[in-house]
Write an enzyme that holds these catalytic residues in place. Structure first.
Site, PDB file in Angstrom:
ATOM      1  N   SER A 136       0.858  -1.189   0.000  1.00 19.68           N
ATOM      2  CA  SER A 136       0.000   0.000   0.000  1.00 19.68           C
ATOM      3  C   SER A 136       0.891   1.234   0.000  1.00 19.68           C
ATOM      4  CB  SER A 136      -0.872   0.019   1.257  1.00 19.68           C
ATOM      5  OG  SER A 136      -1.501   1.288   1.410  1.00 19.68           O
ATOM      6  N   TYR A 149      -1.640  -0.856  10.293  1.00 23.08           N
ATOM      7  CA  TYR A 149      -1.778  -1.151   8.854  1.00 23.08           C
ATOM      8  C   TYR A 149      -0.533  -0.660   8.103  1.00 23.08           C
ATOM      9  CZ  TYR A 149      -3.850  -1.253   4.177  1.00 23.08           C
ATOM     10  OH  TYR A 149      -4.104  -1.501   2.848  1.00 23.08           O
TER      11      TYR A 149
HETATM   12  N1  LIG Z   1      -8.919  -0.761  -1.117  1.00 24.73           N
HETATM   13  C1  LIG Z   1      -7.905   0.094  -1.124  1.00 24.73           C
HETATM   14  O1  LIG Z   1      -8.085   1.303  -1.297  1.00 24.73           O
HETATM   15  C2  LIG Z   1      -6.496  -0.410  -0.925  1.00 24.73           C
HETATM   16  C3  LIG Z   1      -5.452   0.526  -0.993  1.00 24.73           C
HETATM   17  C4  LIG Z   1      -4.139   0.078  -0.837  1.00 24.73           C
HETATM   18  C5  LIG Z   1      -3.893  -1.268  -0.618  1.00 24.73           C
HETATM   19  N2  LIG Z   1      -4.931  -2.142  -0.548  1.00 24.73           N
HETATM   20  C6  LIG Z   1      -4.605  -3.556  -0.332  1.00 24.73           C
HETATM   21  O2  LIG Z   1      -5.209  -4.326  -1.359  1.00 24.73           O
HETATM   22  C7  LIG Z   1      -5.528  -5.618  -0.831  1.00 24.73           C
HETATM   23  C8  LIG Z   1      -7.001  -5.912  -1.062  1.00 24.73           C
HETATM   24  O3  LIG Z   1      -7.757  -4.896  -0.426  1.00 24.73           O
HETATM   25  P1  LIG Z   1      -9.340  -4.789  -0.569  1.00 24.73           P
HETATM   26  O4  LIG Z   1      -9.673  -3.378  -0.304  1.00 24.73           O
HETATM   27  O5  LIG Z   1      -9.769  -5.436  -1.842  1.00 24.73           O
HETATM   28  O6  LIG Z   1      -9.796  -5.648   0.694  1.00 24.73           O
HETATM   29  P2  LIG Z   1     -11.076  -6.566   0.958  1.00 24.73           P
HETATM   30  O7  LIG Z   1     -11.351  -6.468   2.421  1.00 24.73           O
HETATM   31  O8  LIG Z   1     -12.175  -6.233  -0.009  1.00 24.73           O
HETATM   32  O9  LIG Z   1     -10.537  -8.015   0.618  1.00 24.73           O
HETATM   33  C9  LIG Z   1      -9.614  -8.640   1.454  1.00 24.73           C
HETATM   34  C10 LIG Z   1      -9.868 -10.116   1.363  1.00 24.73           C
HETATM   35  O10 LIG Z   1      -8.924 -10.765   2.232  1.00 24.73           O
HETATM   36  C11 LIG Z   1      -9.620 -11.799   2.904  1.00 24.73           C
HETATM   37  N3  LIG Z   1      -8.931 -12.129   4.148  1.00 24.73           N
HETATM   38  C12 LIG Z   1      -8.871 -11.389   5.291  1.00 24.73           C
HETATM   39  N4  LIG Z   1      -8.206 -12.059   6.238  1.00 24.73           N
HETATM   40  C13 LIG Z   1      -7.819 -13.250   5.684  1.00 24.73           C
HETATM   41  C14 LIG Z   1      -7.104 -14.365   6.173  1.00 24.73           C
HETATM   42  N5  LIG Z   1      -6.644 -14.413   7.437  1.00 24.73           N
HETATM   43  N6  LIG Z   1      -6.886 -15.411   5.331  1.00 24.73           N
HETATM   44  C15 LIG Z   1      -7.365 -15.403   4.056  1.00 24.73           C
HETATM   45  N7  LIG Z   1      -8.063 -14.357   3.547  1.00 24.73           N
HETATM   46  C16 LIG Z   1      -8.286 -13.295   4.353  1.00 24.73           C
HETATM   47  C17 LIG Z   1     -11.012 -11.223   3.145  1.00 24.73           C
HETATM   48  O11 LIG Z   1     -11.968 -12.253   3.447  1.00 24.73           O
HETATM   49  C18 LIG Z   1     -11.276 -10.520   1.826  1.00 24.73           C
HETATM   50  O12 LIG Z   1     -11.885 -11.393   0.882  1.00 24.73           O
HETATM   51  C19 LIG Z   1      -5.149  -5.584   0.643  1.00 24.73           C
HETATM   52  O13 LIG Z   1      -3.854  -6.114   0.794  1.00 24.73           O
HETATM   53  C20 LIG Z   1      -5.164  -4.108   0.971  1.00 24.73           C
HETATM   54  O14 LIG Z   1      -4.352  -3.808   2.076  1.00 24.73           O
HETATM   55  C21 LIG Z   1      -6.231  -1.751  -0.690  1.00 24.73           C
END
Ligand SMILES: NC(=O)c1ccc[n+]([C@@H]2O[C@H](COP(=O)([O-])OP(=O)(O)OC[C@H]3O[C@@H](n4cnc5c(N)ncnc54)[C@H](O)[C@@H]3O)[C@@H](O)[C@H]2O)c1
Length: 245
Positions: A136, A149
């Site tokens: 991120s 985070y």
């Molecule tokens: N959404 C954003 O703006 C953003 C920005 C920067 C980085 N990210 C990163 O992108 C990635 C995806 O983010 P997102 O927003 O799509 O999140 P999200 O919450 O929509 O999806 C995360 C997924 O991870 C799964 N998960 C959580 N804990 C778990 C575990 N212990 N074992 C297996 N699966 C598990 C959840 O069930 C979910 O399906 C993450 O690494 C997040 O940190 C997101």
């Protein structure tokens, strides 16, 4: 017509929804067979979705074994799973108020989970394997987000560089993407103000495209790299600590 990832097998963690789902779709469109490791397997039956908690070493190992039994090989791992939605209410929480319990939980899933999956997958990959970690912008610059985070994502960036150095001798490349604000149905309307240079939100497909590039033949000489997919947020914050006054 042959596709870039024909005959290749990928695992995407946390691929049941959000950015992970977009990554799964993009890799499938590029020809890969994709298995998803997630704790949330959703309401509809989906053969590709394996109920695997990335923090549980035994579950991860048997998940990797099942993928190899099923498809015969493992070429790509995308470490995307993270605690996001469940702790969304804590974003912006002052560091002094963060509970140690939350700190441990976030580090466990976001960082230790990625290490556990990388270890289990790399042991079974042939030369030519690739790992991509979804970090991120908050792991690169202090934007004033949640400290657990941010620290987990900074750790993931060093995990990327360290593993790239060690796994090169096995012919495995390790890179990361560092997304900025990505619009997801549950998180934000595309119209809310956002601190990218264009003032626009990124889309899950923007992150998926960067991951697809990093696992493609075009990126064969890219290793240990962190590719920002953040609309320039990291440029804006690079020399700042905390929030603007
Ligand atoms: N959404 C954003 O703006 C953003 C920005 C920067 C980085 N990210 C990163 O992108 C990635 C995806 O983010 P997102 O927003 O799509 O999140 P999200 O919450 O929509 O999806 C995360 C997924 O991870 C799964 N998960 C959580 N804990 C778990 C575990 N212990 N074992 C297996 N699966 C598990 C959840 O069930 C979910 O399906 C993450 O690494 C997040 O940190 C997101």
């Amino acid at each position: 017509m042959s596709k870039e990832l024909d005959r290749q097998v990928a695992v995407v963690t946390g691929g049941a929804q959000g950015i992970g789902l977009a990554i799964r779709t993009a890799l499938e469109e590029a020809g890969a067979r994709v298995a998803v490791f997630d704790v949330d397997t959703g309401p509809a039956p989906d053969d590709a979705l394996l109920k695997v908690d990335v923090t549980d070493e035994a579950q991860v190992r048997s998940g990797v074994a099942e993928v190899i039994d099923r498809y015969g090989r493992l070429d790509v791992l995308v470490n995307n799973a993270a605690i996001t939605a469940r702790l969304a209410h804590l974003f912006g929480q002052p560091a002094l108020d963060v509970s140690v319990e939350d700190w441990r939980q976030v580090l466990d899933v976001n960082l230790t989970g990625a290490f556990v999956c990388a270890q289990a997958a790399a042991r079974r990959m042939e030369s030519g394997g690739r790992i991509v970690n979804v970090a991120s912008v908050q792991g690169l610059v202090a934007t004033g987000g949640a400290i657990h985070y941010s620290v987990s994502k900074a750790g993931l960036i060093m995990l990327t560089r360290s593993l790239a150095g060690e796994l090169a001798q096995r012919g495995i490349r390790v890179n990361a993407v560092a997304p900025g604000p990505i619009a997801l149905a549950r998180t934000a309307p595309n119209t809310a103000p956002v601190d990218t240079l264009s003032g626009e939100w990124g889309q899950p497909e923007d992150v998926a495209a960067a991951v697809t590039f990093l696992v493609s033949r075009a990126a064969v000489f890219v290793n240990g790299h962190v590719l920002s997919v953040d609309g320039g947020v990291s440029v804006r914050y690079r020399n700042q600590v905390g929030r603007e006054s």
